[in-house]
Design an enzyme around this catalytic site. Structure first.
Site, PDB file in Angstrom:
ATOM      1  N   HIS A 384      37.556  34.950  52.648  1.00 52.89           N
ATOM      2  CA  HIS A 384      36.744  35.860  51.665  1.00 52.89           C
ATOM      3  C   HIS A 384      35.351  35.448  51.367  1.00 52.89           C
ATOM      4  O   HIS A 384      34.566  36.263  50.826  1.00 52.89           O
ATOM      5  CB  HIS A 384      37.730  35.924  50.512  1.00 52.89           C
ATOM      6  CG  HIS A 384      37.552  36.997  49.617  1.00 52.89           C
ATOM      7  ND1 HIS A 384      36.494  37.898  49.641  1.00 52.89           N
ATOM      8  CD2 HIS A 384      38.542  37.553  48.777  1.00 52.89           C
ATOM      9  CE1 HIS A 384      36.825  38.792  48.571  1.00 52.89           C
ATOM     10  NE2 HIS A 384      37.806  38.621  48.183  1.00 52.89           N
ATOM     11  N   TYR A 499      40.969  40.881  35.069  1.00 57.38           N
ATOM     12  CA  TYR A 499      39.887  41.121  35.874  1.00 57.38           C
ATOM     13  C   TYR A 499      40.193  42.211  36.768  1.00 57.38           C
ATOM     14  O   TYR A 499      41.098  42.205  37.433  1.00 57.38           O
ATOM     15  CB  TYR A 499      39.691  39.543  36.836  1.00 57.38           C
ATOM     16  CG  TYR A 499      38.745  39.410  37.939  1.00 57.38           C
ATOM     17  CD1 TYR A 499      37.586  38.878  37.644  1.00 57.38           C
ATOM     18  CD2 TYR A 499      38.936  40.296  39.180  1.00 57.38           C
ATOM     19  CE1 TYR A 499      36.529  38.729  38.926  1.00 57.38           C
ATOM     20  CE2 TYR A 499      38.000  40.124  40.363  1.00 57.38           C
ATOM     21  CZ  TYR A 499      36.770  39.377  39.932  1.00 57.38           C
ATOM     22  OH  TYR A 499      35.784  39.476  40.962  1.00 57.38           O
ATOM     23  N   SER A 501      38.018  43.882  40.055  1.00 58.23           N
ATOM     24  CA  SER A 501      36.895  43.866  41.029  1.00 58.23           C
ATOM     25  C   SER A 501      36.453  44.975  41.280  1.00 58.23           C
ATOM     26  O   SER A 501      36.990  46.130  41.457  1.00 58.23           O
ATOM     27  CB  SER A 501      37.375  43.125  42.144  1.00 58.23           C
ATOM     28  OG  SER A 501      36.230  42.990  43.107  1.00 58.23           O
ATOM     29  N   THR A 512      30.344  41.599  43.904  1.00 58.17           N
ATOM     30  CA  THR A 512      31.297  42.247  43.142  1.00 58.17           C
ATOM     31  C   THR A 512      30.628  41.841  41.794  1.00 58.17           C
ATOM     32  O   THR A 512      30.043  41.114  41.433  1.00 58.17           O
ATOM     33  CB  THR A 512      32.413  41.733  43.436  1.00 58.17           C
ATOM     34  OG1 THR A 512      32.588  40.340  42.960  1.00 58.17           O
ATOM     35  CG2 THR A 512      33.023  41.857  44.747  1.00 58.17           C
TER      36      THR A 512
END
Length: 666
Positions: A384, A499, A501, A512
């Site tokens: 990632h 959260y 994204s 992001t």
């Protein structure tokens, strides 16, 4: 779901059908293969009129939000999470920050940003955050996506599926590297803007005008593509304190893993052309027919380790004679993983296979790995740090479209394959001494214990989807986020930091931003729905859901424009770390740590090509929720640690939440 036949059953079935074609078909097959390699149509997945990076130099920069706006948004997000007393205390810290340290740090951030006009203010600290983290990559960071199987079951044969995925990936790569892959553009109304007129106009105009023309005249928004270059020939190298992203674009080979063994063969020739399908398939067939037992000394499991441990172990591996082999893996175009796992219809096993497996047949450091199971499920696990879901999902969608509409290798082609020459496929044999063997054994045991703590479940809800949400005038994403909050209320009778994204790829080097989808409105709605002897009418409850949707839409638009508060406060905190001033009270406040302990970490993976997608929980006491929104159904993959949370129970609560929301809307 199509019936998953065994390889041998499909092989015999196809062989029987092939006889009907006779010699003419055989000659056609051979003729097709000989002419394929030099054919431009074979070499490229798409050839765009507009160059891939046409818009890139002229994308707008991600602006730094006003400090007062960030403070206001931060407090709004804290409201549903804090008591009145705690909120008053946090408000005082924010006021102090706004008038004192915050202004000082904001000015320093603006000054630094003005000296780096080639990038965004968040890009460098965000890369740094990923690469400095010492936690293992699987579960903590690497997400996964699984393809919807092919309609014709014979195209799900492991050899056929893997070969087509390799070829389509190479076609995508060549189009990207030669700047003819269509640029990524978000069309508000594709029927009106994604047209020949748009492409011709943009191609003919001076480049410096095209971004403005695309946005204003066509309502089409070009997206940042700076991350795409890291898709291929790239790996994350473990280093002490901070990892590195390594790339070698000259490499022409891929790495194939099976049973913990490593194989290597070229897929691009010296002239830069993709080898013909039968050549690639022959190499893959040779690997599938290798009858060696599973590798007891699988080096791959070391990529599941804490990063400093892996860095030290890798350095030792190099010292004892493995440097060339490691470089082969690092520089490979990508990794293809052949699993002997048979999934059938056990979707939780499918999720585990693509999220973590047992680590012995994985290389989690690679930018991405394509994984194909014995019964033909296929998907991606990706590292990632180098990029976000926008780039991976574009690649994912394009190759799925390609293998479905233009498969280059067919089930009948299996019978024309010759035996690969001994030099075509190289087996990478690592030197393993007692110290490395001991580390491998310890890491295997540690990884298994870690996996056993992971709770995984999923839900596919067929009662309604995007179409019905729009019919009732509510955002499908807002409905999903409300359902996540309501499910937690059913399970634990509370709200929690959440959260979601959101990509800021509309800006140069955007990454992001966070949508804080736990709001005062969602809290009020959840409390009203679960209240016994509810005094509110169905109409009143429906209006509360509509209110949630409106607030959520506003937060989403702000986040997409880089107007959230999370990245801004993160950057200001990084600036503070480079100063000598005392730590501002806003960052010392327990409420700041609490809101960043994301109990519900969510990300949407909506695409008709995605069967499942997800990631691990980001905190020990939370859930990782990868969700999809399709026209007529909703779905989610939920992960957690069973010492703190129960994904199975949460999924049951989520189904209850969907049912109740649906009943209120209808």
């Amino acid at each position: 779901m199509c019936n998953m036949l065994s390889f041998s059953a499909r092989y015999n079935y196809t062989k029987g059908k092939l006889i009907k074609y006779g010699k003419v078909q055989t000659l056609l097959q051979l003729s097709r293969h000989t002419s394929t390699q030099k054919d431009d149509e074979y070499q490229y997945i798409k050839k765009s009129k507009i160059p891939t990076m046409h818009f890139q130099p002229y994308l707008p920069r991600l602006s730094i939000p006003e400090l007062k706006d960030t403070c206001k948004r931060y407090l709004n997000a804290q409201k549903p999470l804090l008591s009145h007393e705690k909120f008053a205390e946090t408000s005082s810290y924010v006021t102090e920050f706004l008038t004192k340290d915050g202004t000082f740090l904001q000015n320093k951030l603006i000054k630094k940003n003005s000296k780096n006009r080639h990038t965004s203010y968040i890009s460098e600290p965000w890369f740094d955050m990923y690469l400095r983290d010492r936690k293992p990559l699987p579960i903590n960071y690497n997400p996964f996506l699984v393809f919807v199987p092919e309609d014709k079951s014979e195209y799900n044969i492991q050899l056929v599926k893997a070969t087509n995925l390799i070829i389509s990936s190479l076609r995508f790569m060549k189009s990207l590297k030669e700047n003819i892959l269509p640029p990524e553009v978000y069309h508000l109304n594709p029927k009106k803007s994604d047209t020949d007129l748009f492409h011709t106009t943009i191609r003919l105009l001076p480049p410096q005008l095209t971004w403005w023309i695309a946005c204003v005249l066509f309502q089409a928004y070009p997206l940042d593509m700076s991350q795409y270059c890291n898709l291929f020939n790239t790996t994350r190298l473990p280093k002490l304190e901070k990892d590195e992203i390594y790339q070698n674009n000259t490499a022409r080979h891929i790495i194939v893993m099976r049973k913990g063994h490593f194989y290597c063969f070229n897929v691009i020739d010296k002239n830069g052309l993709i080898y013909e399908p039968k050549t690639i398939a022959t190499c893959m067939k040779t690997i599938l027919e290798d009858d060696r037992p599973a590798n007891k000394n699988s080096i791959g499991v070391l990529t599941t380790a804490e990063r400093n441990l892996w860095a030290n172990t890798r350095a030792h591996l190099s010292q004892i004679g493995n440097q060339e082999l490691l470089e082969k893996i690092d520089s490979a175009v990508f990794t293809m993983i052949l699993d002997d796992t048979y999934i059938g219809t056990d979707y939780n096993t499918l999720i585990r296979t693509y999220l973590h497996a047992d680590g012995t047949n994985r290389w989690f450091d690679k930018s991405f790995s394509l994984i194909v199971t014995q019964d033909g499920y296929a998907g991606i696990n990706f590292e990632h740090s180098w990029g976000d879901g926008v780039a991976v999902l574009r690649f994912f969608n394009d190759i799925k479209d390609d293998i479905s509409k233009k498969p280059r290798f067919h089930p009948t082609d299996v019978y024309h394959l010759q035996k690969a020459a001994a030099t075509d496929v190289k087996k990478l044999e690592f030197i393993v001494n007692d110290e490395i063997q001991s580390t491998i054994n310890e890491q295997k045991e540690k990884y298994i214990k870690w996996m056993e703590q992971l709770s995984i479940d999923h839900i596919i809800y067929n009662e309604f989807g995007k179409d019905e949400c729009k019919k009732y005038g509510v955002s499908p994403d807002a409905i999903m986020q409300l359902a996540f909050q309501l499910a937690l209320y059913y399970q634990k009778n509370c709200v929690a930091p959440t959260y979601e994204s959101c990509s800021t790829a509309a800006f140069k080097h955007g990454r992001t931003e966070t949508i804080r989808s736990c709001t005062v409105e969602t809290k009020t709605t959840c409390e009203s729905i679960i209240r016994k002897n509810n005094a509110l009418s169905k109409t009143a409850l429906r209006q509360l859901i509509i209110n949630c949707s409106e607030v959520h839409n506003k937060l989403t638009k702000e986040a997409a424009m880089g107007k959230g508060f999370d990245r801004h406060l993160f950057a200001l905190k990084k600036i503070w770390e480079q100063t000598n001033i005392p730590k501002p009270a806003i960052f010392e406040d327990p409420a700041y740590d609490y809101i960043n302990n994301n109990v519900l970490s969510t990300s949407t993976l909506s695409s008709s090509a995605v069967l499942f997608g997800g990631f691990g929980p980001v905190v020990n006491n939370g859930y990782g929720i990868g969700y999809m929104i399709q026209d007529r159904r909703l779905g989610a993959v939920v992960t957690s640690y069973n010492t703190h949370c129960d994904s199975n129970e949460y999924v049951k609560c989520l189904e209850q939440a969907f049912n109740n929301i649906y009943q209120i809307l209808t």
